[in-house]
Design a protein around this motif. Structure first.
Motif, PDB file in Angstrom:
ATOM      1  N   GLU A 456       0.832  -1.192   0.000  1.00 15.04           N
ATOM      2  CA  GLU A 456       0.000   0.000   0.000  1.00 15.04           C
ATOM      3  C   GLU A 456       0.866   1.241   0.000  1.00 15.04           C
ATOM      4  OE1 GLU A 456      -0.736   0.224   4.849  1.00 15.04           O
ATOM      5  OE2 GLU A 456      -2.346  -0.475   3.537  1.00 15.04           O
ATOM      6  N   GLY A 457       0.210   2.379  -0.142  1.00 16.96           N
ATOM      7  CA  GLY A 457       0.918   3.663  -0.084  1.00 16.96           C
ATOM      8  C   GLY A 457       1.864   3.861  -1.241  1.00 16.96           C
ATOM      9  N   ALA A 458       3.061   4.399  -0.931  1.00 15.59           N
ATOM     10  CA  ALA A 458       4.020   4.785  -1.954  1.00 15.59           C
ATOM     11  C   ALA A 458       4.526   3.607  -2.775  1.00 15.59           C
ATOM     12  CB  ALA A 458       5.206   5.506  -1.299  1.00 15.59           C
ATOM     13  N   GLN A 459       4.531   2.397  -2.172  1.00 13.16           N
ATOM     14  CA  GLN A 459       5.056   1.231  -2.878  1.00 13.16           C
ATOM     15  C   GLN A 459       4.050   0.605  -3.853  1.00 13.16           C
ATOM     16  OE1 GLN A 459       5.395   1.501   0.662  1.00 13.16           O
ATOM     17  NE2 GLN A 459       7.339   2.524   0.176  1.00 13.16           N
ATOM     18  N   LEU A 460       2.788   1.048  -3.777  1.00 12.95           N
ATOM     19  CA  LEU A 460       1.736   0.396  -4.544  1.00 12.95           C
ATOM     20  C   LEU A 460       1.970   0.484  -6.049  1.00 12.95           C
ATOM     21  CD1 LEU A 460      -0.945  -1.111  -4.322  1.00 12.95           C
ATOM     22  CD2 LEU A 460      -2.128   1.097  -4.273  1.00 12.95           C
ATOM     23  N   TYR A 461       2.586   1.569  -6.510  1.00  8.75           N
ATOM     24  CA  TYR A 461       2.759   1.770  -7.951  1.00  8.75           C
ATOM     25  C   TYR A 461       4.220   1.733  -8.384  1.00  8.75           C
ATOM     26  CZ  TYR A 461      -2.122   3.293  -7.904  1.00  8.75           C
ATOM     27  OH  TYR A 461      -3.489   3.346  -7.755  1.00  8.75           O
ATOM     28  N   SER A 462       5.146   1.422  -7.482  1.00 12.87           N
ATOM     29  CA  SER A 462       6.566   1.464  -7.823  1.00 12.87           C
ATOM     30  C   SER A 462       6.920   0.479  -8.931  1.00 12.87           C
ATOM     31  CB  SER A 462       7.411   1.176  -6.575  1.00 12.87           C
ATOM     32  OG  SER A 462       7.231   2.182  -5.605  1.00 12.87           O
ATOM     33  N   PHE A 463       6.499  -0.775  -8.763  1.00 13.73           N
ATOM     34  CA  PHE A 463       6.817  -1.787  -9.768  1.00 13.73           C
ATOM     35  C   PHE A 463       6.224  -1.413 -11.123  1.00 13.73           C
ATOM     36  CE2 PHE A 463       6.095  -6.062 -11.741  1.00 13.73           C
ATOM     37  CZ  PHE A 463       7.430  -6.370 -11.920  1.00 13.73           C
ATOM     38  N   THR A 464       5.008  -0.834 -11.092  1.00 16.00           N
ATOM     39  CA  THR A 464       4.354  -0.399 -12.327  1.00 16.00           C
ATOM     40  C   THR A 464       5.212   0.618 -13.064  1.00 16.00           C
ATOM     41  OG1 THR A 464       2.178  -0.743 -11.355  1.00 16.00           O
ATOM     42  CG2 THR A 464       2.292   0.684 -13.271  1.00 16.00           C
ATOM     43  N   MET A 465       5.743   1.582 -12.340  1.00 19.29           N
ATOM     44  CA  MET A 465       6.562   2.619 -12.965  1.00 19.29           C
ATOM     45  C   MET A 465       7.810   2.032 -13.618  1.00 19.29           C
ATOM     46  SD  MET A 465       5.150   5.536 -12.821  1.00 19.29           S
ATOM     47  CE  MET A 465       3.951   6.539 -11.971  1.00 19.29           C
ATOM     48  N   TYR A 466       8.395   1.037 -12.994  1.00 21.16           N
ATOM     49  CA  TYR A 466       9.583   0.414 -13.583  1.00 21.16           C
ATOM     50  C   TYR A 466       9.231  -0.348 -14.862  1.00 21.16           C
ATOM     51  CZ  TYR A 466      11.675   1.539  -9.057  1.00 21.16           C
ATOM     52  OH  TYR A 466      12.125   2.197  -7.943  1.00 21.16           O
ATOM     53  N   ILE A 467       8.041  -0.979 -14.885  1.00 22.54           N
ATOM     54  CA  ILE A 467       7.597  -1.668 -16.100  1.00 22.54           C
ATOM     55  C   ILE A 467       7.402  -0.666 -17.236  1.00 22.54           C
ATOM     56  CG2 ILE A 467       5.697  -2.952 -17.147  1.00 22.54           C
ATOM     57  CD1 ILE A 467       7.403  -4.686 -15.393  1.00 22.54           C
ATOM     58  N   LEU A 468       6.784   0.483 -16.920  1.00 23.62           N
ATOM     59  CA  LEU A 468       6.568   1.509 -17.938  1.00 23.62           C
ATOM     60  C   LEU A 468       7.896   2.078 -18.440  1.00 23.62           C
ATOM     61  CD1 LEU A 468       3.487   3.396 -16.404  1.00 23.62           C
ATOM     62  CD2 LEU A 468       3.509   1.597 -18.144  1.00 23.62           C
ATOM     63  N   ALA A 469       8.867   2.216 -17.547  1.00 28.73           N
ATOM     64  CA  ALA A 469      10.198   2.659 -17.971  1.00 28.73           C
ATOM     65  C   ALA A 469      10.818   1.646 -18.931  1.00 28.73           C
ATOM     66  CB  ALA A 469      11.102   2.856 -16.756  1.00 28.73           C
ATOM     67  N   GLY A 470      10.563   0.350 -18.680  1.00 29.34           N
ATOM     68  CA  GLY A 470      11.055  -0.684 -19.590  1.00 29.34           C
ATOM     69  C   GLY A 470      10.429  -0.571 -20.972  1.00 29.34           C
ATOM     70  N   MET A 471       9.133  -0.209 -21.030  1.00 29.41           N
ATOM     71  CA  MET A 471       8.479   0.014 -22.318  1.00 29.41           C
ATOM     72  C   MET A 471       9.177   1.128 -23.094  1.00 29.41           C
ATOM     73  SD  MET A 471       4.422  -0.193 -21.522  1.00 29.41           S
ATOM     74  CE  MET A 471       3.656  -1.684 -20.890  1.00 29.41           C
ATOM     75  N   LEU A 472       9.524   2.193 -22.382  1.00 28.00           N
ATOM     76  CA  LEU A 472      10.198   3.309 -23.046  1.00 28.00           C
ATOM     77  C   LEU A 472      11.581   2.900 -23.549  1.00 28.00           C
ATOM     78  CD1 LEU A 472       9.279   6.397 -20.822  1.00 28.00           C
ATOM     79  CD2 LEU A 472       8.190   5.587 -22.918  1.00 28.00           C
ATOM     80  N   ALA A 473      12.246   1.999 -22.833  1.00 30.78           N
ATOM     81  CA  ALA A 473      13.544   1.514 -23.297  1.00 30.78           C
ATOM     82  C   ALA A 473      13.391   0.774 -24.630  1.00 30.78           C
ATOM     83  CB  ALA A 473      14.167   0.598 -22.247  1.00 30.78           C
ATOM     84  N   LEU A 474      12.314  -0.006 -24.771  1.00 30.52           N
ATOM     85  CA  LEU A 474      12.044  -0.671 -26.040  1.00 30.52           C
ATOM     86  C   LEU A 474      11.744   0.353 -27.134  1.00 30.52           C
ATOM     87  CD1 LEU A 474       9.783  -3.637 -24.841  1.00 30.52           C
ATOM     88  CD2 LEU A 474      12.190  -3.736 -25.535  1.00 30.52           C
ATOM     89  N   GLY A 475      11.015   1.403 -26.774  1.00 34.99           N
ATOM     90  CA  GLY A 475      10.740   2.466 -27.728  1.00 34.99           C
ATOM     91  C   GLY A 475      12.003   3.161 -28.185  1.00 34.99           C
TER      92      GLY A 475
END
Length: 552
Positions: A456-475
């Motif tokens: 919960e809290g600040a950690q709830l979306y951390s993993f999501t943000m790293y996945i989205l950063a990985g998408m940008l790396a592919l881009g």
């Protein structure tokens, strides 16, 4: 009155109210009435970006704070028809996915139909689909049937989004051949800014209608559908088309100055056969997937990460807030959605203008390199409870999301030439439809998995943000692989000449202004601009006010 003017004045006598022939402009028409008509439609359908303000209220529509065993075991299919369990945010998020899948698909499928029937008929159909879809969604809320919300807002509304999105673009280009970038930018700006008006308006309405046994969402849907229908119909009936051969008073087409990578042209039938098309498709899809995932969960994300800190209670988590405190936090989160919308607007002008100086490929390098840094920064900013850094990162991310849409048509023109760039761009919008699935699904379902694991809290979306950063790396990789086309893909000079000869023949009639397009910002035009400008200024004011509350 000249012969041309007389012919124009008689042109629509026998045509139907919605027919293309009926909206050919007559002498005395002011072209500055067309952009506010386009804005009236785009500001309404742009609320698609702000639908995240409904997710948390709808997830508590029945008020079942302690889910029963049957609710805990819901799958997606059973969630569509349940009447006893509150909806999960991830299931509601599919509406957002459907918005952009249907937008991209309908734009690609019915773009040719729009060119044949004209923007008025397309605008009317868009209004009926978008507003009718929202009304069906309201019925879905009343009877607690998620499938009705999917079918109404998501599918029917999504078709309305696609038709509304493309309805003014070619029209404005025809009216402003001397200012094409400005004209189309005004319309696309409206789509990016719709949430800046709609999100705070929805929050005000939900607060007003909220009471015992109701979270106020279905009533809000009904009111907003009625408001949007009036504005969109006004915009549709405000559309006009210039007659063949029309040009602005005193303007002559400038001599062509090629600033493209290529001065040749690829035929529409061959564009999708090239690897460059699919690389740029991937570039757009991955950039949009990351941005659209954030937009779709912007309101819940801010509330769940910062909770009571948004209202001066830093030690109180979101789940522990009282009813009035939740309402206060929701109001700030709605303003946050509006702030993102403001940066979405600004990015469309800033990044597109920058691309003229540094090139399209380099602009996308900026999107991906800067984006990767910001997506990895956001979880850290949330972890140290820095609202300034977190909000600032997401605002820049959203500026690049909007900038990607504004830059990609020019990117296509650089690679494929200009002869078929509009049609090629229409096909490329299927990348947006795909991104509408990838982005929200990644964010929503990772969030559900994290919550199920007790995060919960600040950690709830951390993993999501790293996945989205990985998408940008592919881009970033896809963008690096985009190279100029080999000569085998380009049309011969004879093919191009034949196509241009057909166009020249169709426009071989008299040319001139015909007394059309004059008037500038006269009284009538100022009233039209005020009708769309006042709500837009209200949205900016609410956004600034909420931003002050967010950081105050």
């Amino acid at each position: 009155m000249t012969t041309a003017e007389t012919d124009l004045s008689r042109e629509s006598v026998t045509s139907g109210l919605l027919d293309r022939e009926r909206i050919i402009a007559k002498p005395g028409f002011n072209r500055w009435l067309v952009p506010p008509a386009a804005l009236a439609i785009h500001l309404c359908i742009g609320m698609a970006y702000g639908f995240s303000v409904f997710w948390l209220p709808l997830s508590k529509a029945l008020g079942t704070s302690t889910p029963a065993a049957e609710c805990a075991s819901l799958n997606l299919l059973s969630a569509l028809v349940t009447t006893t369990c509150d909806w999960r945010v991830s299931d509601l998020g599919w509406i957002y996915t459907l918005f952009f899948v249907l937008l991209g698909s309908s734009a690609a499928i019915w773009g040719g139909w729009l060119e044949r029937v004209g923007p008025r008929k397309a605008g009317v159909v868009s209004a009926c689909c978008w507003c009718g879809g929202i009304l069906i969604a309201a019925i879905g809320v009343i009877f607690h049937q998620l499938w009705l919300m999917w079918a109404g807002a998501g599918m029917i509304g999504g078709i309305g989004l696609g038709l509304g999105y493309i309805s003014p673009v070619s029209t404005l280009i025809k009216w402003f051949p001397d200012r094409r970038g400005m004209a189309t930018g005004m319309a696309i700006m409206g789509f990016g800014g719709g949430a800046m008006i709609g999100a705070p308006l929805a929050n005000l309405l939900m607060t007003s209608f909220r009471g015992d046994g109701s979270v106020g969402v279905w009533q809000t849907f009904v009111v907003m559908a009625a408001i949007y229908f009036v504005f969109m119909m006004g915009g549709a009936f405000g559309y006009r088309l210039p007659p063949a051969g029309w040009r602005p008073e005193g303007w002559t087409p400038p001599a062509a100055k090629s600033t493209m990578i290529t001065t040749k042209h690829v035929h529409l039938r061959d564009a999708h056969k090239t690897k460059q098309f699919w690389l740029i498709w991937a570039v757009l899809c991955l950039n949009v997937s990351a941005g659209i995932g954030v937009i779709g969960m912007a309101s819940p994300m801010l509330q769940e990460i910062f909770g009571g800190a948004l209202i001066g209670l830093p030690d109180v988590k979101f789940a522990a807030l009282g009813k009035d405190q939740v309402a206060a936090v929701a109001a700030i989160a709605a303003g946050f959605a509006g702030l993102l919308s403001l940066f979405n607007i600004g990015g469309r002008f800033f990044w597109a203008s920058l691309s003229d100086k540094i090139g399209r490929k380099n602009t996308y390098y900026c999107f991906f390199i800067l984006g990767i840094s910001l997506y990895t920064l956001a979880p850290w900013a949330a972890g140290i409870h820095s609202k300034v850094l977190f909000v600032g990162a997401l605002c820049i991310i959203l500026s690049m999301y909007g900038g990607g849409f504004a830059t990609v048509p020019a990117y296509l023109a650089d690679i494929f030439g200009t002869q078929f760039v509009g049609a090629i761009h229409g096909r490329l919008l299927t990348a947006w439809a795909t991104a509408g699935i990838i982005g929200p699904v990644v964010v929503n379902y990772i969030r559900e998995a994290q919550k199920a694991a007790g995060v919960e809290g600040a950690q709830l979306y951390s993993f999501t943000m790293y996945i989205l950063a990985g998408m940008l790396a592919l881009g970033l990789i896809a963008n690096a692989l985009v190279k100029p086309l080999s000569d085998k893909w380009f049309m011969s000079d004879g093919e191009v000449a034949a196509l241009q000869a057909k166009s020249a023949a169709s426009n071989a009639g008299p040319a001139g202004s015909f007394g059309i397009g004059t008037g500038g910002l006269d009284a009538k035009a100022l009233i039209a601009w005020a009708i769309v400008g006042i709500p837009l200024l209200w949205g900016v004011w609410v956004t600034i006010k909420s931003t002050y509350a967010l950081f105050g």
